[in-house]
Write a protein that holds these residues in place. Sequence first.
Motif, mmCIF file in Angstrom:
data_model
loop_
_atom_site.group_PDB
_atom_site.id
_atom_site.type_symbol
_atom_site.label_atom_id
_atom_site.label_comp_id
_atom_site.label_asym_id
_atom_site.label_seq_id
_atom_site.Cartn_x
_atom_site.Cartn_y
_atom_site.Cartn_z
ATOM 1 N N HIS A 72 23.693 -14.389 66.092
ATOM 2 C CA HIS A 72 23.511 -15.024 64.790
ATOM 3 C C HIS A 72 24.639 -16.022 64.523
ATOM 4 C CE1 HIS A 72 23.159 -15.335 60.353
ATOM 5 N NE2 HIS A 72 21.895 -15.085 60.579
ATOM 6 N N CYS A 74 18.432 -0.722 60.380
ATOM 7 C CA CYS A 74 19.142 -1.714 61.197
ATOM 8 C C CYS A 74 18.235 -2.219 62.320
ATOM 9 C CB CYS A 74 20.402 -1.066 61.749
ATOM 10 S SG CYS A 74 21.367 -2.137 62.801
ATOM 11 N N LEU A 75 17.561 -1.297 62.982
ATOM 12 C CA LEU A 75 16.655 -1.678 64.070
ATOM 13 C C LEU A 75 15.491 -2.514 63.529
ATOM 14 C CD1 LEU A 75 16.633 1.709 66.046
ATOM 15 C CD2 LEU A 75 17.612 -0.449 66.836
ATOM 16 N N LEU A 89 23.200 -2.948 70.148
ATOM 17 C CA LEU A 89 22.231 -4.005 69.841
ATOM 18 C C LEU A 89 22.689 -4.824 68.645
ATOM 19 C CD1 LEU A 89 18.847 -2.081 70.214
ATOM 20 C CD2 LEU A 89 19.657 -3.930 71.665
ATOM 21 N N LEU A 90 23.241 -4.143 67.645
ATOM 22 C CA LEU A 90 23.702 -4.818 66.436
ATOM 23 C C LEU A 90 24.830 -5.786 66.749
ATOM 24 C CD1 LEU A 90 23.825 -5.199 63.350
ATOM 25 C CD2 LEU A 90 25.315 -3.192 63.255
ATOM 26 N N ARG A 119 16.504 -19.356 54.580
ATOM 27 C CA ARG A 119 17.006 -18.764 55.813
ATOM 28 C C ARG A 119 16.207 -19.374 56.961
ATOM 29 N NH1 ARG A 119 15.962 -15.055 59.672
ATOM 30 N NH2 ARG A 119 17.665 -13.759 60.447
ATOM 31 N N LYS A 120 16.874 -20.192 57.771
ATOM 32 C CA LYS A 120 16.234 -20.848 58.913
ATOM 33 C C LYS A 120 14.921 -21.500 58.522
ATOM 34 C CE LYS A 120 18.583 -17.884 62.177
ATOM 35 N NZ LYS A 120 18.609 -17.103 63.380
ATOM 36 N N PHE A 137 25.206 -8.921 56.347
ATOM 37 C CA PHE A 137 25.856 -10.172 56.774
ATOM 38 C C PHE A 137 24.854 -11.326 56.741
ATOM 39 C CE2 PHE A 137 24.564 -11.644 61.013
ATOM 40 C CZ PHE A 137 23.768 -10.593 61.452
ATOM 41 N N ASP A 138 23.591 -11.020 57.022
ATOM 42 C CA ASP A 138 22.529 -12.018 57.029
ATOM 43 C C ASP A 138 22.218 -12.433 55.584
ATOM 44 O OD1 ASP A 138 19.495 -12.071 59.099
ATOM 45 O OD2 ASP A 138 20.406 -13.604 57.831
ATOM 46 N N SER A 165 21.887 1.538 68.986
ATOM 47 C CA SER A 165 21.591 0.490 68.005
ATOM 48 C C SER A 165 22.871 -0.244 67.626
ATOM 49 C CB SER A 165 20.871 1.057 66.783
ATOM 50 O OG SER A 165 21.727 1.820 66.005
ATOM 51 N N LEU A 225 17.576 3.301 61.522
ATOM 52 C CA LEU A 225 16.212 2.780 61.612
ATOM 53 C C LEU A 225 16.065 1.460 60.863
ATOM 54 C CD1 LEU A 225 14.280 6.161 61.312
ATOM 55 C CD2 LEU A 225 14.519 4.728 63.331
ATOM 56 N N ALA A 263 13.751 -9.877 62.355
ATOM 57 C CA ALA A 263 14.400 -11.184 62.472
ATOM 58 C C ALA A 263 13.910 -11.887 63.735
ATOM 59 C CB ALA A 263 15.918 -11.033 62.495
ATOM 60 N N ARG A 264 13.918 -11.159 64.843
ATOM 61 C CA ARG A 264 13.530 -11.756 66.112
ATOM 62 C C ARG A 264 12.053 -12.115 66.162
ATOM 63 N NH1 ARG A 264 17.422 -8.603 69.331
ATOM 64 N NH2 ARG A 264 19.186 -10.048 69.494
ATOM 65 N N SER A 299 24.750 -14.629 53.920
ATOM 66 C CA SER A 299 24.914 -15.983 54.441
ATOM 67 C C SER A 299 23.765 -16.901 54.024
ATOM 68 C CB SER A 299 25.020 -15.946 55.970
ATOM 69 O OG SER A 299 23.769 -15.607 56.526
ATOM 70 N N LEU A 328 20.783 7.377 69.605
ATOM 71 C CA LEU A 328 20.121 6.222 68.992
ATOM 72 C C LEU A 328 21.128 5.389 68.213
ATOM 73 C CD1 LEU A 328 17.313 4.899 68.426
ATOM 74 C CD2 LEU A 328 17.264 6.206 66.305
ATOM 75 N N CYS A 372 15.510 -4.433 60.854
ATOM 76 C CA CYS A 372 16.017 -5.768 60.484
ATOM 77 C C CYS A 372 16.115 -6.665 61.716
ATOM 78 C CB CYS A 372 17.395 -5.657 59.833
ATOM 79 S SG CYS A 372 17.356 -4.949 58.184
ATOM 80 N N MET A 373 16.654 -6.122 62.792
ATOM 81 C CA MET A 373 16.825 -6.924 64.010
ATOM 82 C C MET A 373 15.463 -7.286 64.597
ATOM 83 S SD MET A 373 20.183 -5.292 65.886
ATOM 84 C CE MET A 373 19.652 -3.586 65.985
ATOM 85 N N PHE A 397 23.354 -8.756 68.263
ATOM 86 C CA PHE A 397 22.585 -9.483 67.246
ATOM 87 C C PHE A 397 23.511 -10.317 66.360
ATOM 88 C CE2 PHE A 397 18.941 -10.263 64.651
ATOM 89 C CZ PHE A 397 19.336 -10.186 63.329
ATOM 90 N N GLN A 398 24.632 -9.727 65.933
ATOM 91 C CA GLN A 398 25.570 -10.448 65.076
ATOM 92 C C GLN A 398 26.220 -11.589 65.838
ATOM 93 O OE1 GLN A 398 27.569 -6.730 63.125
ATOM 94 N NE2 GLN A 398 27.776 -8.360 61.638
#
Lengths: 168, 123
Positions: free
Chosen positions: B119, A152-153, B111-112, A41-42, A20-21, B108, A150, A159-160, A24, B104, A155-156, B115-116
């Motif tokens: 965003h 997904c984690l 958390l996702l 991106r930002k 999704f990121d 996650s 993993l 990003a942060r 966009s 897990l 990426c988050m 996060f979305q």
Amino acid sequence: MDHNHRRRRLYNTHVKLLAFDLLSLSQTPSHSSSDPISFSRKGALLSRAETVGTVTSRDLKPSKFLKFTIDDGTGCVGCVLWLNHLDSPYFARRSPPDVRLIAEAANRFASEIRLGVVARVRGRITSYRGTVQITVSDVVVERDPNAETLHCLECMNLARNCYDASGL
Amino acid sequence: MASSAIKSGTLVSLQDIYPSSPFFKQGASLRVTGKLQEYSVETAVAIVIDGNANLKINTQHLRDLSFRVGSFYQFIGELLIQPDNEAILQARVGRNVDGIDLNLYHQSLQLLRQFQADHLSTT
């Protein structure tokens, strides 16, 4: 770090982005036809990305390209893997043994991309008909059932703690 | 490119699929994960469970997947809500995910979602 350096700190590294990121991202206008394509991106300029997800579509044109879709649960990323090295004018200027190696690698990747497998895909961020896609440079099939979680984690986290940061 | 024809399977827990849930929509593209409790070769219908929730999966279009009761599977497909309000997922891809850390995975997923949402609120 000056402004231009800050804008380009993520350029040419494979940023790990959720679909999704990635979808966009906005393409930055190029000032001339010789400017490489980049996306923003930002405030940061990006050129390459890494995505991990399940292959949910596959369209092969032998010796031309393999188009496939990676679904990571947040969106579908279109990917194109070129297979036309041997008769492409772009590769004609390079030494034939090098082109053969690249072509062999691409064909290996193409055979590994099958419906339902989880793949880690890296490549250049490009655009086709207004939609962001990835022009693939390499593929790794992920057999670990926790690989997507993993990623997904990661990426988050990135990003942060890294990608969103504006003042480095 | 045909990618617009392929919808992304929204990540959901089996607990998220019940009649008044926002995910309970005819044709919704979902990705579910659960342990195989039952499988019928004749109907190609599998039942997967996660905690006290379960879901029927129509696996007739899946290739190269062997079903073992007790193993964990993940499916992406569209939700078909039948007249009696029972839902079955019409799977288009599936895979064995034995070894998955479901704890897990669920954490996650929470958390996702945050996060979305974050965003969306900043772009």
